[in-house]
Design a protein around this motif. Structure first.
Motif, PDB file in Angstrom:
ATOM      1  N   VAL A  13       0.892  -1.321   0.035  1.00  0.00           N
ATOM      2  CA  VAL A  13      -0.035  -0.023   0.007  1.00  0.00           C
ATOM      3  C   VAL A  13       0.738   1.264  -0.084  1.00  0.00           C
ATOM      4  N   GLY A  14       2.200   1.120  -0.024  1.00  0.00           N
ATOM      5  CA  GLY A  14       3.225   2.255  -0.457  1.00  0.00           C
ATOM      6  C   GLY A  14       3.732   2.772   0.904  1.00  0.00           C
ATOM      7  N   LYS A  15       3.458   2.348   2.057  1.00  0.00           N
ATOM      8  CA  LYS A  15       4.219   2.660   3.308  1.00  0.00           C
ATOM      9  C   LYS A  15       5.586   1.722   3.525  1.00  0.00           C
ATOM     10  N   LYS A  16       6.542   2.436   3.821  1.00  0.00           N
ATOM     11  CA  LYS A  16       7.615   1.707   4.029  1.00  0.00           C
ATOM     12  C   LYS A  16       8.323   2.078   5.422  1.00  0.00           C
ATOM     13  N   PRO A  17       7.979   1.573   6.572  1.00  0.00           N
ATOM     14  CA  PRO A  17       8.538   1.973   7.756  1.00  0.00           C
ATOM     15  C   PRO A  17      10.056   1.127   8.017  1.00  0.00           C
ATOM     16  N   LYS A  18      10.902   1.841   8.747  1.00  0.00           N
ATOM     17  CA  LYS A  18      12.132   1.199   9.281  1.00  0.00           C
ATOM     18  C   LYS A  18      11.740   0.157  10.100  1.00  0.00           C
ATOM     19  N   CYS A  19      12.671  -0.923   9.990  1.00  0.00           N
ATOM     20  CA  CYS A  19      12.413  -2.130  10.916  1.00  0.00           C
ATOM     21  C   CYS A  19      13.814  -2.187  11.689  1.00  0.00           C
ATOM     22  N   LEU A  20      13.417  -2.500  13.024  1.00  0.00           N
ATOM     23  CA  LEU A  20      14.726  -2.670  13.908  1.00  0.00           C
ATOM     24  C   LEU A  20      14.494  -4.143  14.718  1.00  0.00           C
ATOM     25  N   PHE A  21      15.239  -4.994  14.385  1.00  0.00           N
ATOM     26  CA  PHE A  21      15.154  -6.304  15.660  1.00  0.00           C
ATOM     27  C   PHE A  21      15.951  -6.168  16.676  1.00  0.00           C
ATOM     28  N   VAL A  22      15.218  -6.354  17.956  1.00  0.00           N
ATOM     29  CA  VAL A  22      15.993  -6.058  19.210  1.00  0.00           C
ATOM     30  C   VAL A  22      16.052  -7.614  19.709  1.00  0.00           C
ATOM     31  N   HIS A  23      17.208  -8.098  20.260  1.00  0.00           N
ATOM     32  CA  HIS A  23      17.188  -9.145  20.735  1.00  0.00           C
ATOM     33  C   HIS A  23      17.731  -8.988  22.491  1.00  0.00           C
ATOM     34  N   GLN A  24      16.666  -8.955  23.256  1.00  0.00           N
ATOM     35  CA  GLN A  24      16.935  -8.728  24.505  1.00  0.00           C
ATOM     36  C   GLN A  24      17.638 -10.002  25.384  1.00  0.00           C
ATOM     37  N   ASN A  25      18.038  -9.553  26.704  1.00  0.00           N
ATOM     38  CA  ASN A  25      18.725 -10.554  27.379  1.00  0.00           C
ATOM     39  C   ASN A  25      19.868 -11.087  26.789  1.00  0.00           C
ATOM     40  N   VAL A  26      20.688 -10.431  25.939  1.00  0.00           N
ATOM     41  CA  VAL A  26      21.980 -10.837  25.389  1.00  0.00           C
ATOM     42  C   VAL A  26      23.114  -9.867  25.850  1.00  0.00           C
ATOM     43  N   SER A  27      23.665 -10.452  26.824  1.00  0.00           N
ATOM     44  CA  SER A  27      24.753  -9.333  27.756  1.00  0.00           C
ATOM     45  C   SER A  27      26.132  -9.697  27.235  1.00  0.00           C
ATOM     46  N   ASP A  28      26.394 -10.555  26.727  1.00  0.00           N
ATOM     47  CA  ASP A  28      27.839 -11.049  26.303  1.00  0.00           C
ATOM     48  C   ASP A  28      28.437  -9.784  25.289  1.00  0.00           C
ATOM     49  N   VAL A  29      29.401  -9.231  25.467  1.00  0.00           N
ATOM     50  CA  VAL A  29      30.059  -8.088  24.822  1.00  0.00           C
ATOM     51  C   VAL A  29      30.261  -8.773  23.385  1.00  0.00           C
ATOM     52  N   SER A  30      30.554  -9.979  23.251  1.00  0.00           N
ATOM     53  CA  SER A  30      30.820 -10.606  21.937  1.00  0.00           C
ATOM     54  C   SER A  30      29.510 -11.245  21.195  1.00  0.00           C
ATOM     55  N   ALA A  31      28.366 -10.599  21.764  1.00  0.00           N
ATOM     56  CA  ALA A  31      27.094 -11.315  21.147  1.00  0.00           C
ATOM     57  C   ALA A  31      27.144 -10.937  19.619  1.00  0.00           C
ATOM     58  N   PRO A  32      27.289  -9.699  19.161  1.00  0.00           N
ATOM     59  CA  PRO A  32      27.238  -9.683  17.762  1.00  0.00           C
ATOM     60  C   PRO A  32      27.900 -10.557  16.832  1.00  0.00           C
ATOM     61  N   GLU A  33      29.084 -11.007  17.371  1.00  0.00           N
ATOM     62  CA  GLU A  33      29.762 -11.674  16.688  1.00  0.00           C
ATOM     63  C   GLU A  33      29.439 -13.295  16.753  1.00  0.00           C
ATOM     64  N   LYS A  34      29.074 -13.514  17.809  1.00  0.00           N
ATOM     65  CA  LYS A  34      28.461 -14.940  18.056  1.00  0.00           C
ATOM     66  C   LYS A  34      27.044 -15.340  17.572  1.00  0.00           C
ATOM     67  N   ASN A  35      26.306 -14.152  17.392  1.00  0.00           N
ATOM     68  CA  ASN A  35      25.063 -14.090  16.815  1.00  0.00           C
ATOM     69  C   ASN A  35      25.253 -14.102  15.490  1.00  0.00           C
ATOM     70  N   LEU A  36      26.275 -14.117  14.660  1.00  0.00           N
ATOM     71  CA  LEU A  36      26.381 -14.149  13.143  1.00  0.00           C
ATOM     72  C   LEU A  36      25.509 -15.039  12.712  1.00  0.00           C
ATOM     73  N   ARG A  37      25.624 -16.436  13.065  1.00  0.00           N
ATOM     74  CA  ARG A  37      24.836 -17.360  12.714  1.00  0.00           C
ATOM     75  C   ARG A  37      23.466 -17.230  12.989  1.00  0.00           C
ATOM     76  N   ASP A  38      23.085 -16.628  14.251  1.00  0.00           N
ATOM     77  CA  ASP A  38      21.706 -16.613  14.362  1.00  0.00           C
ATOM     78  C   ASP A  38      21.124 -15.634  13.456  1.00  0.00           C
ATOM     79  N   ARG A  39      21.866 -14.363  13.285  1.00  0.00           N
ATOM     80  CA  ARG A  39      21.375 -13.361  12.328  1.00  0.00           C
ATOM     81  C   ARG A  39      21.118 -14.270  10.926  1.00  0.00           C
ATOM     82  N   LYS A  40      21.993 -14.909  10.428  1.00  0.00           N
ATOM     83  CA  LYS A  40      21.765 -15.679   8.920  1.00  0.00           C
ATOM     84  C   LYS A  40      20.374 -16.644   9.272  1.00  0.00           C
ATOM     85  N   LEU A  41      20.373 -17.063  10.500  1.00  0.00           N
ATOM     86  CA  LEU A  41      18.874 -17.964  10.771  1.00  0.00           C
ATOM     87  C   LEU A  41      17.845 -16.852  10.690  1.00  0.00           C
ATOM     88  N   LEU A  42      17.781 -15.954  11.215  1.00  0.00           N
ATOM     89  CA  LEU A  42      16.753 -14.952  11.323  1.00  0.00           C
ATOM     90  C   LEU A  42      16.379 -14.405  10.056  1.00  0.00           C
TER      91      LEU A  42
END
Length: 1759
Positions: A929-958
């Motif tokens: 219908v012509g609307k294009k909102p921005k989208c952000l996926f938030v993963h809560q309760n992820v505290s490890d500083v290396s989470a973004p790297e560790k979750n690379l596989r999870d992001r691909k899965l997502l």
């Protein structure tokens, strides 16, 4: 006085004078000087001098000369011994010289004296910096010389300090706060002389005023900080600026606190030293000096002072919010707030009202139950900690250790060893803070088994006895920390107390005195209430002993008290209470009057809030049924919808039958109050209602929990869920009732008094929304939006904010209880109103203001935050429609948002898939219908500083899951071209995912909010703001947002969202796009038409010559023009596409909403180029071929004329030799003889016409060569036998087989009639095209036939709904080709006749004879030939030019009219015109012969527009002036060798614009002896005469006649633009309105009842009232040729008609226009269609003409 040397000198002179007089008394020539000259006084600008009188000189003068380093002057006085010298410079040394002057002019010796003028006092003394203990003064230095200044400070008329300074500034310190001082400032010279003092008074600031000014809060002490100001998003809210000034500190604290950041109290600012500390110089000495110059802690502001100042400068709502956030951070909260100025303190009861705590005492540890209470209502023991005198250890630090377990230490109370806390407290002494220790039911972790309140008094109790007295009365025990006790100190012994006193001392302190302790303990009768820290005791042991004492108090003393009960104590002690304000108490009273009546929540809601109960739910069900039609069965759909509408009216009537309840009356009255009272009221209401609901809900939740364990008990679960909903009561229920009251009132007549009395309700709610209160968008209980209520609130809100205030929207989606609301609250510092103990139900919106400093950056004025109910709610999961409910909510949230935050949990793959499918479904719908909102996926309760790297596989899965969900959603929505998530929206797995740690840092209830959580949310917030900055689309204003809410919700209520969505913003944006594209398209077509006309002109003007030369010339010209055409076409195509691209880069007009149409319009542009290329090249080919065919005839005619011209010249010579008499009769006889004799010599070959029929037959066979069976059919018949009678479509073959079956199965007009109608339309169009071609008066060309057949093919191909066979196509084309062949044959014959050489020569006989006579008589031919050239050559050329170019000019003029800007507007204008004329025949013609009617309507609009002749005359005059100007320029620039070259030069220069007749030009030049100069003169005269003649001719012609002369028929061009693709709705035949010819979907704004299209019921013959926009959502079926006459569901109509989008009616009123028409002309239509009148639904009969017109405007989005 004079100095000593002057005295001596004066005395010597006197002595000499006396001696001389004695010596020679008669020689009186000596004049004595003045004696005893003294300075009487000297002030700033004046010095007074005096001297002794001299009796011997009665009459004399004195001259006084005075000078300084910069100034000198003199004065003379007579018979005076004193003088005032004025105008002097202050503070300057002057020398005064006085001389006596006798009458005879002789002068005495001069006497000198010096004096200083008094210095000026300082001017404009100002206090540049006024603090609590110091004042800085500055003044303007006085004129003259001043060495220094003396400044004296007086207090109460006594001098306090005196300072001497040599600058113009001075600072007095060690002053008393809040005291008035007078300052006396005198300037002083080097000789000690002082000026008169200048006096000013200054009052030192109080401690509080001084601090507030220093930290930038001075203005907020009286005008308190509001919650709106705190929550406002400014530059500081989204940037990480360092704290550089003390004035930054409070805002830093608030920013952090509002985001519940536990680092909020770390308020140390970055000094210059710290900013440079990392810059090591390399010089050890320098670095050590820098280290030594580290900032003094005295310059730092203690965080407690900042907190105290903020509480003092904030209103009650900010205080309440601060207290709540501080409690969440496990910070201590102010209990008694001191005011350093008034020495008063305030009990902060209101500030703590909103704090709700959950805990589990050990008594509930087995059942896992918990207590949830509002803290001020909890009965808890309070333990207080105070200090007497100095204390060598930190009481607050020990308290922190006391309340922290071994696993986690918390700084609940600020203490000396924390950052910035070592600086001196200035206004926070006397502050009493409070915190709570709450057990979690775990004995290994809990410090105390029961909850306990802990209070901490800052400062010495000797100075704050009032606070100490309060704590003694309110506490179970008071622990007094000390180093040394004074036995005579009465503060401990004088208190009337019931509390236990514990003395806590430090033996390690040097001032500790055991004897004094024993004396005090004896007085207080203390035995075991003394705790000492000995030298051998470490901190841990000491804290444990202290903890044990506290535990004993909690166990053994049953003194518990609610904080509410402390109010009376406070009043007795003279302590203020923050709830004592009039506004707060009045609001409390009003709220209590309402909530006190609530005994049973369900009964109260039924009695006091009746409109939102079952009635509202029934209205919701009926509303949804209107769009689903699930229960329509075999009933007439429109009657069924009318019945639904009647039921809705009855329910509204039932709602109106209720009087407004007393509770609602009080509620509306309370929120109508002004100022802060209504805000207090709403807070009191929310808190009271939460308290009331709590008891009921807790029991029901236990039952619900048990029932949910067995998923089969759906009915029981539903029952309990209903009980929970009914037992939940919050302010949202009162506002919901208010909305229903308002909506119900709208159904009343406008004149009804009760309706008018309620019109102010939306504005009330809008004001509250603007003040930060949430608005319920979706009713969570009924799952519906009260659209009229919400719309009117938003309309009022739009009026309240700045004009066209822009908003951007942020929403959160995710599973229930995953912290969505907490995320929003943390991010924006807000609190959404929800019922106690329940998660959000439905959706709420809240408004946050954007500060001026970043408005331009973000391009909006407000951010709208939408909090939604959790998806996959356990409460709703048991219900059958839970997925539909979640889809609706997600679609609304995503549709309204600019940024959507999606909370997902990777650990639960099944749940994640369900959530993603719902969310992706919503995004897919928005994309369509012509609307294009921005989208952000938030993963809560992820505290490890290396989470973004560790979750690379999870992001691909997502991403994989998103792709799968996209395909599933696309299949459901029948948009299977979307294969991956990135097809739906822009998404980058690396930047579109955010990882946020858990909310709590430890185990609740004593765990503070995790700092990592707050920081991660802050980073997310900054990213969201950045996303908004980079948002391609412009922000909506509130009116746009209202439109989105309405259109989205209306579409959501349909089963098929995408094909039901209608939005006025989208429609408006689409109409703008169509309007622009139509302009560009017409510019392109007009330019190419003009170019091709000029090209034809150049071809026509190719001069006669040898046949081979003409052929070569035409060949070269054709190649050149073809090249030019391609260049011109490419340039305009590029320009059109560039215009399109630039249009979609615009930021205004909601362009982004129609971006999906861009490709279709690009294809339309490409197709237009191809169409224009085909047309232009075809015109060039025809023009060249016709010119070449005519060249042979032109050569013959030219040769004949040359021979005749030679004969005429010979005749002239012969007559002159014979001396023939110069009479016309004799000359005519001689001429006739010569003419006939010459004719006999000329050969005239007869010009035979072409056999057009053969050529047409050949074209037809070529056209049908690829069609199977066509050759056989053509062979059976002769073309010349066709077209003699009207074409008739016969029911043969397939048609004949199915006709009767079709008649029985379906109630539409039969197929044969549809085919016949199509054939008649095609034939009419072709006949018009043939007529247009014949009117060109040129020769026939086979391209004409090809163009005709192409038109037939396009029309047949465009209508797939009507199935035809090859026999029909062949017979139709034969009929049309036969008609064309006859017309084209006549066209060819007329061309041959017109260009027959014999006829042409014979017609020129008269001209030859006239020229012969002129030459014979040697007459001047200049004027005659000029007139002949003008009349025969120029005038026809000018008329030809105007007739070619007037058509486009008329189109231009008509396109300025709004009727023709877009197809939608044209349809609207036609229907509105039909309504105004009230003529049934017009409606019948419009429906039966749409195209014919539109053409007639266009003509009527043109006639109406050009009724005033001046309108068309202006266009003609413009073209005429252009021609005359071109002719005059050509005459001026023409070569002047001779007449022939002169005329040829003129023609050459006119060759690109005007078509000059070759025959007329040759006739002009034969036998011409005119003088070139005279010819040019007369030509100019003739051209001007011609212009006037043409004007008169044009005026005499009526507009209709003019149209017949035009080469381009403007009505046809406008019709082509209006008719567009020509497709019509397959059900009701309403024309398509889509812009551009290459659109992939056809649609129309307004469908009509099928009965108007001759559809009737088979059995009854009654006209049908069903409307296809309703049928497509019903369970009905249809049958037609496209379905091969098998029945097919209307809901799946796109399986058959894939390119049609039939939008359902937005409301029952959408089709009111056609309903009104059918009611008005029911019998007329029935008679015209040979049918029986329709059964009109009763509701239709009530539709007025005004309602019909209004529905027309709404359907076509006309504003």
């Amino acid at each position: 006085m004079m100095d000593s040397s002057d005295d001596e000198e004066f005395q010597d002179a006197s002595n000499t004078f006396e001696w001389e007089e004695t010596e020679s008394p008669k020689s009186f020539s000596y004049i004595p000087p003045p004696r005893e000259v003294t300075v009487l006084h000297a002030v700033c600008e004046c010095v007074s001098l005096s001297w002794e009188p001299d009796s011997s000189f009665q009459r004399c003068k004195f001259q006084i000369h005075f000078s300084s380093d910069t100034h000198q002057d003199s004065v003379t006085v007579e018979d005076q011994t004193t003088v005032d010298i004025e105008g002097l410079t202050p503070g300057t040394e002057y020398t005064f010289t006085i001389t006596r002057i006798a009458e005879n002019g002789r002068k005495s010796e001069s006497v000198s004296v010096s004096a200083f003028t008094e210095p000026s006092p300082p001017a404009q003394i100002t206090g540049t910096k006024v603090c609590s203990d110091s004042v800085s003064l500055q003044w303007e230095p006085p004129a003259g010389e001043s060495v220094n200044y003396t400044v004296a400070c007086y207090h109460e008329e006594e001098i306090v300090q005196e300072l001497i300074t040599d600058t113009d500034t001075v600072t007095f310190s060690s002053l008393k706060p809040g005291s008035s001082y007078s300052f006396h400032v005198s300037s002083q010279l080097q000789n000690g002389k002082k000026s008169t003092p200048t006096v000013t008074s200054v009052k030192t600031k109080t401690l509080l005023e001084s601090l507030l000014e220093e930290i930038g809060l001075g203005q907020y002490y009286k005008q308190k900080l509001s919650l709106g100001k705190i929550l406002e998003i400014d530059e500081n809210a989204i940037t990480d600026k360092l704290i550089k000034h003390n004035s930054d500190l409070p805002w830093y604290f608030l920013k952090k606190l509002m985001m519940v950041n536990v680092t909020a109290r770390n308020t140390k600012y970055s000094s210059a030293y710290e900013l440079n500390c990392d810059e090591v110089s390399g010089n050890a000495v320098s670095d050590l000096r820098n280290l030594a110059s580290s900032p003094n802690t005295d310059d730092m502001i203690n965080p407690l002072d900042i907190i105290t100042a903020l509480f003092l400068c904030s209103d009650g709502f900010v205080q309440q919010e601060m207290a709540l956030k501080m409690s969440m951070c496990q910070f201590s909260v102010p209990l008694l707030l001191p005011n350093a100025d008034t020495n008063q303190c305030t009990l902060m009861l209101w500030a703590m009202r909103d704090i709700v705590k959950k805990y589990r005492p050990q008594s509930l540890s087995q059942t896992k139950g918990f207590v949830e209470e509002r803290i001020v209502l909890s009965e808890l023991p309070m333990i207080s900690f105070v200090r007497l005198g100095e204390c060598s250890f930190s009481k607050s630090e020990i308290l922190n250790k006391l309340l922290s377990n071994s696993q986690q230490y918390q700084d609940i109370f600020l203490h000396y060893n924390m950052e910035s806390c070592d600086s001196q407290r200035r206004i926070s002494n006397g502050l009493t803070e409070i915190t709570w220790y709450l057990p979690g039911g775990n004995t290994s972790i809990d410090i105390f088994s029961q909850p306990v309140t802990v209070a901490n008094l800052r400062g010495d109790i000797a100075s704050f006895e009032r606070q100490y007295s309060f704590l003694c009365q309110a506490s179970a025990a008071v622990f007094v920390f000390f180093d040394n006790l004074d036995p005579n100190c009465s503060v401990l012994t004088n208190q009337h107390r019931n509390t236990q006193i514990y003395l806590v001392g430090n033996e390690q302190s040097k001032s500790f005195n055991l004897n004094d302790l024993q004396l005090v303990a004896s007085k207080l009768r203390l035995t075991n209430n003394i705790i000492l820290k000995s030298k051998k005791t470490n901190d841990a042991t000491f804290v444990n002993s202290l903890r044990k004492k506290v535990s004993d108090v909690v166990k053994n003393f049953n003194m518990k008290m609610k904080m509410e009960k402390m109010v009376d104590m406070a009043h007795e002690l003279g302590i203020l209470v923050d709830e004592d304000s009039t506004e707060c108490q009045d609001a409390k009273k009003n709220a209590k009057e309402i909530t006190a009546e609530i005994q049973d929540i369900l009964e109260y809601k039924e009695a006091q809030l009746p409109l939102q109960g079952q009635i509202w739910k029934d209205l919701t069900s009926l509303d949804k049924e209107k769009y689903h039609l699930q229960n329509v069965g075999s009933q007439d759909i429109e009657k069924y919808k009318s019945d639904l509408n009647e039921k809705i009216k009855k329910l509204r009537k039932q709602q109106n039958s209720y009087d407004i309840s007393p509770g609602m009356t009080r509620f509306i009255s309370a929120i109508s109050s002004t100022g802060s009272e209504r805000f207090y009221f709403l807070r009191w209401m929310r808190m009271n209602l939460d308290n009331v609901s709590q008891t009921k809900l807790s029991k029901l939740k236990e039952q619900y929990k048990e029932k949910c364990k067995n998923s089969e008990k759906k009915e029981e679960i539903r029952k309990i869920d209903r009980q929970i909903s009914n037992s939940s009561l919050g302010t949202e229920h009162f506002f919901r009732e208010m909305g229903q009251i308002y909506e119900a009132s709208l159904s009343l007549p406008q004149t009804c008094p009760s309706s008018r009395q309620l019109q102010h309700l939306p504005k009330l709610c809008a004001e509250l929304l603007l003040d930060g209160f949430p608005l319920e968008l979706v009713d969570g209980d009924a799952s519906n939006i009260p659209l009229k209520w919400v719309s009117d609130v938003l309309i009022q809100l739009n009026d309240l904010v700045s004009p066209n205030g822009k908003i951007l929207v942020v929403t959160v989606l995710g599973v229930q209880s995953t912290g969505k609301s907490t995320l929003l609250n943390t991010m924006f510092g807000v609190q959404f109103a929800v019922s106690s103990g329940r998660c959000t139900r439905g959706a709420f919106m809240l408004l946050i203001k954007i500060n001026e400093d970043i408005k331009k950056q973000i391009n909006c004025d407000y951010i709208v935050i939408i909090d939604t109910e959790g998806l996959k709610s356990p409460e709703l999961a048991q219900l059958d429609n839970s997925y539909e409910h979640d889809n609706e909510l997600a679609t609304l949230a995503v549709g309204l948002s600019d940024v959507t935050i999606v909370n997902i949990a990777m650990e639960n793959l099944t749940e994640m898939k369900d959530i993603l499918q719902i969310v992706v479904h919503a995004f897919l719908r928005m994309k369509e219908v012509g609307k294009k909102p921005k989208c952000l996926f938030v993963h809560q309760n992820v505290s490890d500083v290396s989470a973004p790297e560790k979750n690379l596989r999870d992001r691909k899965l997502l991403l994989q899951q998103l792709n799968e969900m996209t395909q599933a959603a696309a299949k459901m929505e029948k948009k299977e071209e979307n294969k991956s998530f990135t097809d739906v929206m822009e998404y980058n797995p690396d930047t579109g995912n955010w990882y946020i740690p858990g909310l709590w840092n430890g185990n609740p209830p004593m765990a503070p909010v995790n700092a990592g959580y707050s920081e991660a949310v802050y980073e997310l917030k900054k990213n969201i703001i950045q996303q908004m900055e980079n948002c391609e689309s412009t922000a909506n204003n509130i009116s746009d947002f209202k439109e989105w809410v309405t259109s989205l919700w209306n579409a959501i209520k349909h089963e098929n969202f995408i094909f039901s969505f209608r939005n006025s913003l989208v429609a408006d944006a689409y109409m703008r796009l169509c309007t622009e594209f139509n302009k560009w398209e017409w510019e392109f077509k007009k330019e190419m038409y003009n170019w091709s006309t000029c090209a034809e002109t150049r071809i026509s003007n190719v001069r006669n010559g040898a046949d081979a030369a003409i052929a070569s010339q035409l060949k070269d010209l054709r190649a050149s023009l073809k090249s030019e055409a391609f260049a011109e076409l490419s340039e305009w195509e590029t320009k059109l596409l560039e215009n399109l691209n630039q249009y979609f880069k615009r930021t205004e007009g909601h362009v982004y909403l129609v971006e999906g149409y861009k490709e279709g319009f690009s294809i339309s542009a490409n197709n237009l180029r191809k169409e224009m290329e085909r047309s232009v090249l075809n015109q060039l080919t025809v023009a060249v071929d016709i010119r070449q065919g005519k060249a042979e005839l032109d050569t013959i005619k030219k040769n004949h004329k040359q021979m005749m011209e030679t004969a005429v010249f010979a005749l002239i010579e012969d007559c002159r030799e014979k001396k023939v008499k110069a009479k016309d009769k004799e000359l005519e006889e001689e001429f006739d003889k010569m003419w006939n004799k010459t004719l006999e010599k000329l050969s005239f070959s007869k010009q035979e016409p072409s056999n057009v029929l053969i050529n047409v037959s050949h074209c037809l066979r070529n056209n049908l060569s690829h069609k199977g069976g066509a050759h056989k059919l053509l062979s059976k018949t002769k073309l010349q036998d066709f077209g003699k009678k009207p074409f008739e479509c016969k029911a043969e073959g397939f048609f004949q087989q199915c006709e009767q079956t079709f008649r029985k199965m379906f109630n539409w007009e039969d197929h044969i009639k549809a085919v016949q109608k199509q054939a008649d339309s095609i034939i009419n169009e072709c006949e018009e095209l043939i007529t247009e071609m014949v009117q060109r008066k040129s020769n026939y060309h086979e391209n004409y036939m090809q163009e005709l057949l192409n038109t037939v093919d396009e029309r047949l191909d465009s209508n797939h709904a009507i199935k035809t066979d090859i026999k029909f196509e062949v017979s139709l084309k034969q009929h049309i080709c036969a008609i064309a062949a006859r017309q084209f044959q006549k066209m060819n014959e007329n061309f041959i006749k017109e260009n027959d050489p014999y006829r042409c020569l014979h017609e020129s006989k008269e001209k030859f004879f006239d020229a012969f006579k002129d030459l014979f008589h040697e007459r001047d031919q200049c004027q005659k030939k000029a007139e002949e050239f003008t009349t025969q050559c120029l005038k026809p050329a000018v008329k030809y030019y105007i007739n070619h170019f007037l058509g486009p000019e008329i189109v231009d003029e008509m396109l300025k009219e709004g009727h023709f800007s877009t197809r939608t507007f044209s349809q609207y204008s036609i229907l509105l015109d039909l309504l105004s004329k009230k003529d049934f025949r017009n409606y019948l013609d419009y429906i039966r012969s749409y195209e014919d009617y539109v053409k007639k309507w266009i003509l009527s609009q043109m006639f109406e527009h050009f009724t005033n002749k001046s309108a068309i005359s202006e266009l003609e005059d413009k073209l005429l002036k252009s021609c005359i100007s071109t002719i005059n320029d050509a005459v001026k620039k023409a070569k002047t060798t001779n007449l022939k070259t002169f005329v040829e030069s003129i023609c050459e220069k006119l060759g690109n614009k005007l078509v000059i007749s070759q025959d007329a030009l040759e006739n002009l030049m034969m036998l011409n002896n005119a003088n070139q100069e005279q010819f040019a003169h007369w030509l100019s005269v003739s051209v001007n005469d011609m212009a006037e003649e043409l004007k008169n001719e044009f005026r005499e012609l009526n507009f209709e006649k003019k149209l017949t002369h035009l080469h381009m028929k403007p009505q046809n061009e406008i019709f082509t633009k209006m008719i567009g693709c020509g497709k019509q709705c397959p059900f009701c035949a309403v024309p398509c309105e889509a812009g551009g010819k290459a659109h992939t979907e056809h649609w129309t704004s307004l469908h009509r009842p099928n009965g108007l299209g001759e559809f009737r019921f088979v059995e009854t013959k009654k006209l049908v009232t069903d409307i296809c926009s309703s049928l497509v959502i019903s369970d009905r079926k249809f049958s037609c040729s496209a379905t091969k006459f098998t029945f097919h569901p209307y809901k799946s109509y796109r399986d058959i008609f894939k390119d049609w989008k039939i939008q359902t009616d937005v409301s029952l009123e959408a089709s009111d226009y056609w309903k009104y028409v059918m009611v008005q002309y029911n019998s007329n239509f029935a008679e015209a269609y040979s049918a029986i009148i329709a059964d009109i639904p009763p509701a239709w009969k009530n539709i007025t003409k005004e309602q019909a017109e209004r529905s027309l405007k709404e359907s076509f989005n006309m504003k």
